[in-house]
Each structure stands twice: as structure tokens, then as C-alpha cells.
Design a protein around this motif. Structure first.
Motif, PDB file in Angstrom:
ATOM      1  N   TYR A 184       0.245   5.224  -6.756  1.00 27.12           N
ATOM      2  CA  TYR A 184       1.313   5.738  -7.536  1.00 27.12           C
ATOM      3  C   TYR A 184       2.431   4.533  -7.302  1.00 27.12           C
ATOM      4  CZ  TYR A 184       4.922   8.525  -9.445  1.00 27.12           C
ATOM      5  OH  TYR A 184       5.934   8.967 -10.349  1.00 27.12           O
ATOM      6  N   THR A 185       2.748   4.461  -5.946  1.00 24.62           N
ATOM      7  CA  THR A 185       3.618   3.394  -5.751  1.00 24.62           C
ATOM      8  C   THR A 185       3.164   2.549  -4.342  1.00 24.62           C
ATOM      9  OG1 THR A 185       5.000   4.822  -4.188  1.00 24.62           O
ATOM     10  CG2 THR A 185       5.702   4.666  -6.474  1.00 24.62           C
ATOM     11  N   ILE A 186       3.638   1.504  -4.252  1.00 23.15           N
ATOM     12  CA  ILE A 186       3.596   0.559  -3.062  1.00 23.15           C
ATOM     13  C   ILE A 186       4.753   0.142  -2.451  1.00 23.15           C
ATOM     14  CG2 ILE A 186       2.254  -1.510  -2.182  1.00 23.15           C
ATOM     15  CD1 ILE A 186      -0.047  -0.882  -3.891  1.00 23.15           C
ATOM     16  N   THR A 187       5.250   0.329  -1.465  1.00 17.11           N
ATOM     17  CA  THR A 187       6.378  -0.075  -0.677  1.00 17.11           C
ATOM     18  C   THR A 187       6.180  -0.965   0.380  1.00 17.11           C
ATOM     19  OG1 THR A 187       6.458   2.060   0.618  1.00 17.11           O
ATOM     20  CG2 THR A 187       7.840   2.079  -1.665  1.00 17.11           C
ATOM     21  N   PHE A 188       7.092  -1.610   0.907  1.00 21.55           N
ATOM     22  CA  PHE A 188       7.023  -2.592   2.014  1.00 21.55           C
ATOM     23  C   PHE A 188       8.075  -2.127   2.983  1.00 21.55           C
ATOM     24  CE2 PHE A 188       5.067  -4.508  -1.632  1.00 21.55           C
ATOM     25  CZ  PHE A 188       3.827  -5.138  -1.106  1.00 21.55           C
ATOM     26  N   ALA A 203       2.375  -2.800   3.948  1.00 19.96           N
ATOM     27  CA  ALA A 203       2.256  -2.193   2.684  1.00 19.96           C
ATOM     28  C   ALA A 203       2.277  -0.812   2.809  1.00 19.96           C
ATOM     29  CB  ALA A 203       1.520  -2.916   1.809  1.00 19.96           C
ATOM     30  N   MET A 204       2.848   0.051   1.921  1.00 21.54           N
ATOM     31  CA  MET A 204       2.615   1.522   2.319  1.00 21.54           C
ATOM     32  C   MET A 204       2.308   2.064   0.912  1.00 21.54           C
ATOM     33  SD  MET A 204       2.860   2.219   5.452  1.00 21.54           S
ATOM     34  CE  MET A 204       2.982   4.142   5.359  1.00 21.54           C
ATOM     35  N   GLN A 205       1.002   2.685   0.631  1.00 19.06           N
ATOM     36  CA  GLN A 205       0.927   2.971  -0.623  1.00 19.06           C
ATOM     37  C   GLN A 205       0.856   4.673  -0.699  1.00 19.06           C
ATOM     38  OE1 GLN A 205      -3.115   1.898  -2.568  1.00 19.06           O
ATOM     39  NE2 GLN A 205      -3.638   4.010  -2.649  1.00 19.06           N
ATOM     40  N   THR A 206       1.507   4.981  -1.744  1.00 20.46           N
ATOM     41  CA  THR A 206       1.498   6.642  -2.056  1.00 20.46           C
ATOM     42  C   THR A 206       0.546   6.842  -3.087  1.00 20.46           C
ATOM     43  OG1 THR A 206       3.800   6.488  -1.219  1.00 20.46           O
ATOM     44  CG2 THR A 206       3.297   8.502  -2.575  1.00 20.46           C
ATOM     45  N   SER A 207      -0.309   7.911  -2.943  1.00 19.49           N
ATOM     46  CA  SER A 207      -0.871   8.530  -3.865  1.00 19.49           C
ATOM     47  C   SER A 207      -0.782   9.874  -4.080  1.00 19.49           C
ATOM     48  CB  SER A 207      -2.377   8.310  -3.443  1.00 19.49           C
ATOM     49  OG  SER A 207      -2.747   7.058  -3.272  1.00 19.49           O
ATOM     50  N   LEU A 208      -0.629  10.345  -5.581  1.00 16.14           N
ATOM     51  CA  LEU A 208      -0.402  11.621  -5.945  1.00 16.14           C
ATOM     52  C   LEU A 208      -1.625  12.636  -5.712  1.00 16.14           C
ATOM     53  CD1 LEU A 208       1.819  11.175  -9.033  1.00 16.14           C
ATOM     54  CD2 LEU A 208       2.653  11.569  -6.707  1.00 16.14           C
TER      55      LEU A 208
END
Length: 781
Positions: A747-751, A763-768
Motif C-alpha cells: 500500500y505504501t513504502i517508506t524509508f 524500506a518499510m512496506q505497509t500492506s492493508l
């Protein structure tokens, strides 16, 4: 002798001429087409003359049709997908009014007859509209078929269904936002009973504003829209509500895991007036109240559809429809936000004569949002609104069997209140509303040039005037160059654009056709968003002294072929779209809510291009039905000041997009559906380096949208069980699972700095969603 010969010749010529005129004299056969079961007017019905198949007409969007025929007896073939085809015999000796009624498939016995018309059910009428219509890039959705498709939380959804079609791409997991042929989210005109819907999503995009129980029809037009539509570059999603059953009372609804809905419809005065009321609400907030941590939280939406109609006489009818919807999110007394749409349409249909139909509409549309924060005696509030008052006058003129002409005008008064902040934690900056007046004139002709060639052509003249009541700044590449205060009521900058449009269809043979088209569209309302999927707090602005109308020119070519008596269908289209005055934020734009800066100072302008190939193969009959759609495309922007003034990927650029949809009717009680989706990840900008400043890590970025999110794919399955029921009550169960194999789509990828390896970045991935089961009980009586 010569004089006598001349008189004889003159007399003979006069007799021949009068005979010819008499032989060519034609009369009108006109009327409306209705659903026999509930009295709903049907749009898009084909009425064809059996004795001369080249004579045919398509009923307009209000169910009115008109044919021109010489004296004689004819058999009219009336057909519409989802209804039984039948043949109607008419004897033409003068202008006649012949209303028609169609029976839904599987709903009434074939031998049922009426006392007014001689109805003969026929078979083998070819469903070949894709081969005969000049309109390109158009799909009409069957609400009945939508009900069986597996969707998130078990809610049947028009917005989710159109994203399974070629050229239409989802903006992200759970989002109801979509892009069409390289266009941005705001470049889609979304209409509900002619009223513009500015935010068509609930719960941050997990649901759409459209409750399918209240809908009669929905169609999507990808760029090559007829001239009666305007104001957006990429597409038109035209959604029409049910009129309400004018013969009997009905109640239907559904109870799901997190939402329920209920609709009531029936006659006010039997066969003369009717109503429908349809409501829906989620109740996830009720589960939150059972927890200690979130008992004061709010998380719900509701929407309400209302419509009533009254037949004044056989030629005049009034309609009044409305939509009210709102989302509410909150966390105790510290945070709350709400947003929603309100629309209302008052419509007057009038059959002026056997060839001319009039529709007059007064339309109101409002979208607004509010945000409130409170912490340590500090408060912050943010609100914005866009409001329209709209007058439309449309005419349908059936000039002859070869020409169906539409013409009319539209006038919209816009009031846009930009994001305005107030409170103790930031400096208040109330914003003045900005007013504008948008007008358009249009004419469009659906011309059957020959037996094989059909041409749809027209033009739209659009005018947009900036009105006074605020200070208007002029910027050049973000630098202020001029400023002018315009008194309220005064006219400022006016933009005038001519939008020519033409599409043509050539029927090669009984099973195939080719199409081609060109269209120009302009857009004067623009949505400023810093996210790919869109947020409720994204800001609408109008064209101004700095922001010019967006313009798109699209060329497309298509090929269609049907197989096995039109039970299989293959359509292919290629397109190229060139766009002017495209908008994007400049690098390092200051767009936080706690600044009073003019947002136009943070914008840059340039051009765009989009091109691609769209394929769709359908199986339309039998126990197994469905389609496979595939899109290969490219979408780019070129804006001075971004990416070293070179072309870069637009956020909505996706190279590949694949959808596989199937429904299997096992027996009268059980049906199964499934879909599989695959798409290239959205274009994004990831950091290429970092440095430390005052103990904080600052990331550096290079090329705009040069990176990709991971590819997206998932599979959904559902089953519907319809037990035996009596005539008055019908119930069914729907079971489904979203994301069957548990794919964790990004859903998003943040660093961020990696605490385990200092000096490195992770990198931190968010999944819904992984697996989302649903159970819904639907009923009707």
C-alpha cells in the motif's frame, strides 16, 4: 402540336412528381420503452424494422424513440440486453404513438400477452451492438451482473467493477479512485442523475458512493464522449438511479459483516408516479465501542438515495432525485474528520412532438470536508467546499431514420472555498470563496451514412469565466509577476474553447467492424493531490489567471469481431492522447495545512502524453460467462522545472494491467464467481541518498517517478446461494473471500534509518489486506 405535346409532358411530369411525393411521404412511429415488470423507462433499446434492417433507432437516455416510415404494415424488432426480444406489428397510416414494454429474461412466461399489443417472442436477434455503434471506448454495466462479482467486504460496487475493464486502472488497494487512458483521478466526470460527484468514495476508498440497489444503469466512456458531455479530459461515468416501481411495492436489502442496506420502492399513484428510497450504513464503529482503547472512536459512513417521479400527462413527466452521503472518522476528542456529497436533480421530460424530445434539468451538487484536531488546549480546524448550481437544456431530435441529433446548453455556477484553517495551534487563514461561471453549447449527430457506415460527430463550445470576490495572483514558474483584486460580481479572465468530436464505425461484414475517432476535451476544474490514491482533503481549484484550462486531443482506432452467433466478442483499441496545461507540484513544494501561502505559487505547468493498446474478450452466454481484459500503456508528463525538463512517468503510469473475470451458473440455486488481477506497480519517487542535519536524517531524491512499487496481483472468489422461494419473497446468501492466496500487496513504502545497521536505510512496506472473508444475506419482497 408542339404546344399540345408540351402540355401533355407537363401534365405527365406533374402526375409522376405528385405520385413520387405521395410514395415518399413518411409518418412517425414514436413512443417510450418500459420494463413491463416495474414500469421503469429503458434506455439504449434498439428498435429495428424487420422488413428493412437498415432502418433502426436507439432509444435515448429517457426511453424515447422515433422512426419515420411510409404507409404500410411493419414488424418492429425490439431488443435490449437482459430482456426478452420481441416483434411488434404496427400499421402506419399516419403519425402513431406506440409505447413498448419489455419483459426481463427469466421473469415472465414467454406466452404472456397484453391486450394492447400483439407480442411475438423471437429468438436469434443478434446482440451485435459493438459492431454497429459508432461510439468508441464505451462500456455499459449490468447491475444484475455486478451483484455476483466478488468485491471487498462483499459490497457490490460499480466503481470497483469498471476497474476490471481495459484502459481503466485502479489507483491502489482499496481505492475507488481510478485513472482512464493516462488521465489523473480528477479527469473523470462522475455523474449521478446528471449531478457531478466530486468525491465518489467512502472510508478512504474502500467503498464507493454508489449503492447498487438504487441504480438502474451505469456506463463509462473513455475519452471519445459525445458532445453532450464535457468538463473532463479522460472519461465520463454516467450513473442513473432507478425511477421506482410504479406497479407494485418492493423491499430489498442486505445484511453484511460490517454494513447493511435497505431499499423501498413502489407506486405513489399506480402506473403514473412512483418513488424509491435506498439507504446504507456501516457499523464498524459498534465493534470499536466494545474495546477499551477505541470505545470513543468513530468509523462509519452512511448514504441515502431518494427519487420520485410523476407523469403529468402522456407527454410530460417530472423527476426529483437526491443523494446524501457522509463519512465520519474520529478518535475521542483529539481528532475528527468528516466529508460527504449532497446532490439534487429536478428534471422535466417533455415529448414536444413525434420527433422532438426535451429534457430540462436543475441540478445542485456539493462536496465538503472538515478536519478538527485538539491537544493540550490547542485546536486546529480545516475545511473546504465546492458547490455547483447547474441548468441543463437538452433536446433529442429524430430528424429521420439516418439522423439522431442531440443539441442543447449547460450553465454552471461554481463556488469553490479553498482549504481554510483556524485554531490556536496555527495562524488562522480564512480563504475567500472563488466564484466562476461555466457555460457550454453543443450539437451532436448520430448519422447512418450507409448500410455499413455510421458516423457520430459533433462539437461543444465551452466557456469558463473567472468571477470577482478575491485577489488573483499571476505566477510564472512559481514566481509572482502580477496581482489583481477583482470586485465581487465582476468578470475576470474568460477562456473559450471549441471541442470537435467525431467517431465512425464501418461494418466489414456480419461479424466484424472497424472504428476510428478523434476528440478534444477541455477541463476547468482541477484537483490538487499529493497522493496517488487521493484523499478526502485533496483540494479543488478552478482555472484562474495562472491556471489555464487543461486540453486533451485523443485519436483512437478499434477493431471488433464476434463469434458463434455473437455469443463471443473480441474488441481491440489503440489510442494516443496529447495533453496541454498539465499541473504538478514543483520540487520541494510547501503544501502543509498550516501555511497561508497561495497554493498556485507551488504549481508548475506543462504537457502530457498517453498511448496504449486495449484488448477485451467476452463470453456473453451459457453457464460460464465473463471476460479477459488487458492493457499495455504508457503515460508521461513534461513540465519545465521538474526532472531537468525531460519526460517523466506520471504517477498513474502502469505498463501492464490484466483482469480475468468469470461467473459460473452451476444450477438454479448456486453460482460461483472469481477474478484475478495483475498490474505493474505505480510510478513513485524513492530516495537516492541521505545526509544528516541537526541530528535529523534528510533524504535526497533525483528523478520524478523513476521508481516502481512492487507488482500488484490477487485473486478473489465468491459463491451465491439462492434457495427456492415464493413469488413474494426471495432471499440469497453470498459468500466470498478477498485475496484468496494472501498476497501482501504494498500500500505504501517508506524509508527510515536502520536501527540494526547504523548508517544504512531500510524500506518499510505497509500492506492493508491479506485475507478478507465476507458473508452477506440479501432479501427482496
Amino acid at each position: 402540336m408542339q404546344t399540345l405535346s408540351l402540355k401533355i409532358a407537363t401534365s405527365a411530369a406533374a402526375i409522376c412528381f405528385s405520385t413520387l411525393v405521395f410514395a415518399q411521404q413518411k409518418y412517425s412511429v414514436s413512443g417510450t420503452v418500459k420494463d413491463k415488470k416495474n414500469g421503469e423507462l429503458l434506455l439504449g433499446v434498439t428498435v429495428k424494422v424487420a422488413e428493412d434492417p437498415t432502418i433502426s433507432v436507439v432509444a435515448n437516455e429517457y426511453g424515447f424513440y422515433s422512426l419515420s416510415l411510409p404507409k404500410g404494415t411493419y414488424n418492429l424488432i425490439i431488443s435490449n440486453p437482459g430482456f426478452k426480444d420481441f416483434q411488434q406489428s404496427v400499421t402506419v397510416e399516419n403519425d402513431i404513438k406506440q409505447d413498448l414494454e419489455l419483459s426481463q429474461e427469466g421473469r415472465e412466461e414467454r406466452d404472456e400477452k397484453t391486450t394492447k399489443i400483439d407480442e411475438v417472442v423471437i429468438s436469434g436477434v443478434k446482440k451485435d451492438k459493438n459492431l454497429s455503434s459508432a461510439q468508441m471506448g464505451t462500456e455499459t454495466l449490468s447491475i444484475k451482473n455486478i451483484e455476483k462479482l466478488p468485491v471487498l467486504f462483499g459490497e457490490k460496487d460499480v466503481m470497483k467493477t469498471i476497474q476490471l475493464l481495459p484502459g481503466i486502472k485502479s489507483n491502489g488497494e482499496g481505492s475507488s479512485g481510478f485513472s482512464v487512458r493516462g488521465g489523473a483521478t480528477d479527469q473523470n466526470l462522475i455523474l449521478l442523475d446528471e449531478a457531478a460527484v466530486y468525491n465518489a468514495s467512502h472510508l478512504l476508498g474502500f467503498f464507493s458512493t454508489f449503492n447498487s440497489d438504487a441504480l438502474k444503469d451505469a456506463s463509462i466512456i473513455k475519452g471519445n464522449s459525445p458532445a453532450q458531455y464535457g468538463g473532463r479530459l479522460s472519461s465520463v461515468l454516467d450513473v442513473k438511479m432507478k425511477d421506482g416501481n410504479n406497479k407494485d411495492y418492493n423491499v430489498n436489502g442486505g445484511i453484511g459483516l460490517i454494513s447493511s442496506r435497505l431499499s423501498v420502492e413502489g407506486p405513489i399513484q399506480k402506473e403514473k408516479s412512483s418513488f424509491i428510497v435506498s439507504g446504507r450504513r456501516t457499523y464498524a464503529d459498534l465493534f470499536l465501542k466494545a474495546t477499551d482503547d477505541f470505545k470513543d472512536s468513530k468509523l462509519y459512513f452512511y448514504d441515502l438515495n431518494l427519487k420520485a417521479n410523476y407523469q403529468i400527462n402522456e407527454n410530460n413527466r417530472l423527476y426529483l432525485s437526491g443523494y446524501f452521503g457522509r463519512d465520519v472518522l474520529g478518535l475521542g476528542d483529539t481528532f475528527s474528520t468528516d466529508w460527504g456529497n449532497t446532490t439534487a436533480t429536478l428534471r422535466w421530460n417533455s415529448i414536444i412532438n413525434s420527433k422532438l424530445f426535451s429534457n430540462t434539468s436543475f441540478i445542485y451538487s456539493n462536496y465538503n470536508y472538515n478536519v478538527a484536531l485538539s491537544s493540550n488546549n490547542n485546536t486546529f480546524g480545516l475545511d473546504s467546499k465546492i458547490e455547483d448550481w447547474n441548468l441543463k437544456q437538452d433536446f433529442s431530435w429524430f430528424a429521420g431514420n439516418k439522423h439522431s441529433i442531440k443539441f442543447g446548453l449547460q450553465s454552471i455556477y461554481h463556488t469553490i472555498t479553498p482549504s481554510s484553517a483556524s485554531g490556536t495551534s496555527v495562524s488562522s487563514f480564512p480563504r475567500n470563496p472563488r466564484y466562476s461561471w461555466e457555460n457550454a453549447l453543443y450539437i451532436n449527430d448520430d448519422f447512418k451514412a450507409t448500410e455499413k457506415l455510421t458516423i457520430n460527430y459533433g462539437a461543444r463550445l465551452s466557456m469558463f469565466s473567472v468571477l470577482g470576490g478575491d485577489t488573483f495572483n499571476t505566477y510564472q514558474n512559481g514566481v509572482l509577476t502580477d496581482s489583481e483584486f477583482l470586485e465581487k460580481g465582476k468578470f475576470g479572465k474568460t477562456y473559450i474553447n471549441l471541442e470537435p468530436r467525431i467517431t465512425a464505425n464501418y461494418r466489414i461484414n456480419e461479424v466484424s467492424s472497424v472504428k476510428g475517432g478523434y476528440s478534444r476535451n477541455t477541463q476547468n476544474l482541477h484537483l490538487l493531490s499529493n497522493s496517488g490514491s487521493g484523499n478526502p482533503t485533496d483540494q479543488w481549484i478552478g482555472s484562474s489567471y495562472t491556471v489555464k484550462p487543461e486540453i486533451a486531443d485523443q485519436v483512437s482506432v478499434g477493431y471488433s469481431r464476434n463469434f458463434n452467433n455473437n455469443n463471443y466478442e473480441l474488441n481491440a483499441e489503440i489510442y494516443y492522447k496529447s495533453m496541454q496545461n498539465q499541473i504538478d507540484y514543483k520540487n520541494g513544494a510547501q503544501i502543509s495545512f498550516d501555511t497561508a501561502a497561495d497554493v498556485e505559487s507551488e504549481l508548475l505547468f506543462g504537457k502530457g502524453r498517453a498511448y496504449g493498446l486495449e484488448l477485451i474478450a467476452k463470453k456473453k452466454s451459457g453457464k460460464l460467462t465473463g471476460w479477459i481484459s488487458y492493457t499495455l500503456s504508457k503515460t508521461e508528463r513534461k513540465i519545465n522545472g521538474i526532472n531537468d525538463n525531460e519526460w517523466y512517468n506520471a504517477r498513474q503510469d502502469k505498463t501492464h494491467d490484466l483482469s480475468v473475470v468469470a461467473t459460473y451458473q452451476l444450477n438454479p440455486k448456486w453460482s460461483f464467481s472469481g477474478l484475478f488481477l495483475y498490474s505493474t506497480g505505480n510510478a513513485v519517487t524513492f530516495p537516492t541518498g541521505k545526509y544528516e542535519l541537526n541530528g535529523q536524517t534528510i533524504f535526497q531524491y533525483s528523478s520524478r517517478n523513476a521508481d516502481r512499487m512492487p507488482a500488484y496481483h490477487r485473486m478473489d472468489l465468491s459463491a451465491t446461494y439462492e434457495p427456492s422461494s415464493n413469488k413474494r419473497f426471495k432471499g440469497s446468501w453470498s459468500f466470498g473471500i478477498y485475496n484468496v492466496y494472501g498476497r501482501e500487496n504494498a500500500y505504501t513504502i517508506t524509508f527510515e534509518d536502520n536501527p540494526d545497521k547504523p548508517g544504512t536505510t531500510r524500506a518499510m512496506q505497509t500492506s492493508l489486506f491479506r485475507w478478507v472473508p465476507n458473508i452477506t444475506y440479501n432479501f427482496k419482497f
